[in-house]
Design a protein around this motif. Sequence first.
Motif: not given
Length: 1012
Positions: A92-98, A129-134
Motif C-alpha cells: 500500500r505504498h506508491v512510488t514518488s514522482r522522482d 496537485i498530487l505530489t510527494d513534495r512540499a
Amino acid sequence: MALVSKVVLNVQIFALFYLTSGRNLEFTPYSDREMCLMNQYFDEVGLMCLNCPVNQTSINTLSSSSSCQCLPGFKTVIDTSNSHGCVECPDRHVTSRDGKRCLPCSSGTVYNDTLKQCNPCNNNNNVDILTDRALNGTSLNSMSCIQCSNDTVPGDGDYGPMCVPCHNSYYLAGLDDSSTGLCECPKTHGVVGGLCTPLSELAKIPDRQSSYEVKYEGGERVQSSFLEVNYRSAAHSCKFRHNKTACNLLANMCVLLHYEFDDDFNACRYYREEFGKNFVNLPDYVPWLYYPDGEAHVYLYKAKLKTSYSFKSDNPNSRFNFTVAKYSAEGKLLQYGRLEEVMNFCPLVDLHLDSAVQFGVSFSQSCLVGARDLWDKYETVFYEIFIQYFDEGQKMIYAVPVLNANYREDGELQNKWDQKKWQLTRRFFLFDNLSGRETLPPTTNNDGAESASSVTEDDRTISRAKVVRYAKSLEITIQLREGDGHGQIYPPLIRISYGEVSRKYYESDRKVRLSLSVAYTMDFSKIHEDLSIAVGVMSALAVLWSLVGAWGWCRRCGKLGIDIPTIFQFLVITCGNLANVFFLVMFFACFYWMVFFKRQDVVHLLLLTLKQEFLIKQYLIAAFFLKLVQILHIIYVQITLDLFIIDWEQPRAKNSIPHPQLSTNSEEEGKLRSGEQPISIWRTYFLANEWNEIQTHRKINVSFQLLVTLLFLKVIGFENLASADPTSNFHPTSDAYVSPQSYVCRFAISITVYIVVVAVQWLVAVIFYERYIKNQLQQLIDLCSIANISIFILEHRMYGYYIHGRSAHGFADVNMQSIYEQMKREEQDLCGHRGLEPSSECQTFEVVVTHRFREQYDTILKPVHVLARSQRPVGSGKTVMEEMEESFQAHEAMKRFFGMFLQHALRNLDYIVKEKLFLESILDIEFQEADDRCLFFRDNNHSFDRVLFYGHEATFILFEMLLFTFIDIMWNNFVLAAVVTFVLVWIMKKIRYAGGRRNVINKTMVDQRFLV
C-alpha cells in the motif's frame, strides 16, 4: 498468433545480436517503435528494440519510448556508478514522482490496489496537485494534494502538473556531500548546462575558445554560442553519465564541424579520442560517426545486400526502402521512418520523392530557396539513412555511408580526389542556421569557477546566425553489382556538398539552389575496355583502308613516290574513315545500351553516368571535325577538277549568200565561200547549264529530312523516350516525374529517327522517283546523246570519267520534226547504238590516261588556263582580245584532238575499252597500267557522280548527322540543332555551286552570262 510471432521475432533478434561477443553497426536487424513490445524500449542509438531491465517497463509515447521506468509500486535505486535498479515498495505504498522513494497515500487520497497508485485529488480549483513534495520542495512522508510553492518549478509531468524536482546530477552530488541541499551544487562541483558536474571530471574537458570556433569555407570564423553552451555539458554527460541524448548532441556538434578534428579538443577530436576513430569498439550509448580511415573502398564494395531489384513496377523489389532517423539539434530522436515520409529536402516544393526511391529511375530535382528563409523557416536537424533488406528471411537495415565533400583533413579537401583517402561518415544535416550564431563574451560566476561553467543561453544575447550553411547538392549513388546475381547492388553512397550564405544576403533575400539526385552506375571498366578495343581495331582497319585509298590516289595522280601531297591526301582520307569508325562504334554502343536498358526484365545493365558519357561525346565531337575536313576536301576537289565539253557536230552546207550581220572574219569568210554553216554554240551552253544545275543535286532533301526528324522527336514525342529510366512515355502527364535525359538514349533515338527518315527518302528516290519520274543523271546522259556532245572529266591528273554523247544520227542541230524522227528511229532500232563501242549502249566510262596524253592535254589548254587565271606573261605585249583568240583556237584544237583520239586517229595516242577487275571494283583502285594506251573501263553505275554531291550522298548524310549531334551536345536542343544544320548545309551548297559554276566557266570557255 500475431502477438506470438512478434515475440518470437524479437527474441530471435535479441539472441542473434546480443548473445554474440561483438557489436556490428554496419548491418543490424530492422526495428521501429511499433515493433517494440510492452517490456521493450526503442534504442535511439542502435535503432532497435531492447528489453527493459527487471521490474521495468517502457513508456509507450513518442517522446519517452527510448527509455524504461520502474513498474508501478517500485522505486528507482541509483548507485555511484550511475546504474539504475528497481526495488518493490512496501504494501500500500506508491512510488514518488522522482521514482526514488516509496510513500503511503495521505488521508485525503485513496490507494488504488489495481493501479498501485494514489487516486487523483478532488481538484476543484485547479491548483492542487498530487505530489510527494512540499511547496518548498521538501520531501513529504506521503503522497499529498498540495499547491506548488513559489520556490519550486512547476511543470508538466508524465501524469499531469507537478513541481519539477532537481536534476539527478544534484542528487548524486548530494550523496557525496551531505552538507548541501539536494538542489544545491557543492563547491567540488560546477554547473555546466544546468547540470551539477564534478570539477575533477570537467578538468578532462578543457574550456578553450578554439573548441567553440566554426570555420566556414568563405573564410569566416565564428565563436558559436551553440557549441559554447552545450559542448562541455554534452561531452561530460556522454562520457561520465552515458546519457544517450547527450551523446547524440555531442555527435551533432561534430557533424556541424564537418567532422574536422584538427583543432584542440573540439567536439570531433573529443569524440575520436574518448570513443575511438571508428565504430569497431564504440560503446553502445554512443552514435556512430566515422568509418575506419582509408577503407572506403572496403565498405562501398561489400556484397552484403542480397535483394534482387527489378524494373517491373508490380515487383515488390522495384522500390528502395530507405529508412531515415531524424534527430533534433539537442539529440532527441524526432522521427524514424521511410525516406519519402521523413526527409523533406525542399519543404515548400514537391520533389516527387516517390520517384527517387524507384529502382532504375535517375532522379534529379532542384529548388530555389530564399536566403531569408534559411534563417527564419528552416530548422537544424540531423539525419541518418539506412536501407532495408532481407537476409535469410529476416528483415535487416544497412547503414548508408555519407561522403561529405566539405570534409577537410590538414586543411585539404579529403573527399574530392582519391577514393583511397576518402573519409566516410554517417550523420548529416541539410540546413545549419545554428552553429553560426555569435554571443557576447563569456562571463565568470561569483565563486570564480571556469567561465564556461556559468554560461547559459539566458546569459547570452544571441544574434542572427552570421553564416548559414545548406546542402546545395545531395546525390545518392547506387552501383549495380555484377557476378553474384542480377539486380543486386553494392551499398549506396550519399554524396553531399554544402554551400554558404553570409548575413548580407538576408536583406537581399538572394535565391540559392538546392539539388537532390539519385544516380545509378555500374562497373563500366569492362565495357570501356571493349569499347576501346572496338575503336582501336576499327581505327587500325580504317588507317589500312586509308593507305589503300592514298595508294590509289597516288596512282591516279601519276606519282612515282611519296611526297607531301600524298601524305596530305592520306591524312584527309584517314580523317574521313576515322570519323566513320567513331560514329558507327558510338552509335551501335549507345543503341545497344538503350535497347537493353529499356527492355530488360532481369537487371544486368545500367546507363552511363554524366561523367562516363563524356567519353562518348568526345568521340562524336572528334568525328564531326574529322568529317568536316573530308567534306571541305571533297568540295575543293569538285570545284577545281578539269572539265571539257566535246561537240561532235560537223559543219554542213548552206546558202552561199552571207548574212550582212555575220562576222567578216577571214576564216568565217572562207567557210562561207566553201558553203559550210557555222556550228551553233547553244547546245554547248545548254548542256553546260544542265551540268551546272546538277552539281549540288542529291537524293536526300535536307529540309524535308530535318522537318520530319523534328516532327518525330518533338511533336510525336520520341524525345521523351530518352529519359534515364526503364519506362518512358511519348507524352508523360504533367504531374508525373520525368527523369533527366540520358545522352546515350538521346543520341541513339535521334540518330535512329534520322536514319529511318533517310532510309525512307533513299528508297523512295531509288525505287520510285528516279525510276518513274525523274533521274537527273540519266537525263544528262540522254541530253548529251541528243545534243551530240560528250563530256570529258579529269578528277585527278591521270584519272577521270568520260560521258559519250555522240549522236547515233551524226548530227543534232536540226528542227523539231527531225529530232522526233531520230528518236523514233532509235526506238525502232533502225540506227546505230549510242555507246562508244559498236553495238553497245555503254555511254559512261572510268578513264586512266597516259602521261603522254596528259602532257598533250595540258599543252593544248595552256592558253585557256592562263586566261582563266588571268596570269599574262610579263612583256608578252598581247592584248586581251589576242589572248581570247588564242584560247578560242586552243578550245577548237582540243575538240579536234578529242575527236581524233576517240576515233583512234592518233598514232601515238590510243585507248582500249575493257572491264574492271573484280578486286579493282571492290578496292576502287586500278591495278592495270596505262603505259602506252589509255584505259577506258566500262561503267554502268554512273561513277562520274563522284564529282557531284550526288556521288557522296552517304558522306554528306553522315556529316549532317554529326553536325546535328554536335550542336545537340553543345546546347541540348534538337530544334537549334536542326536549324544550324540546315543553315550550314545551305551555306556549303552555295559555296559548292558558286565554285563549280566558276570552274565550268574557266574550263569550258562558256560565258558566265549564259549560265543561268
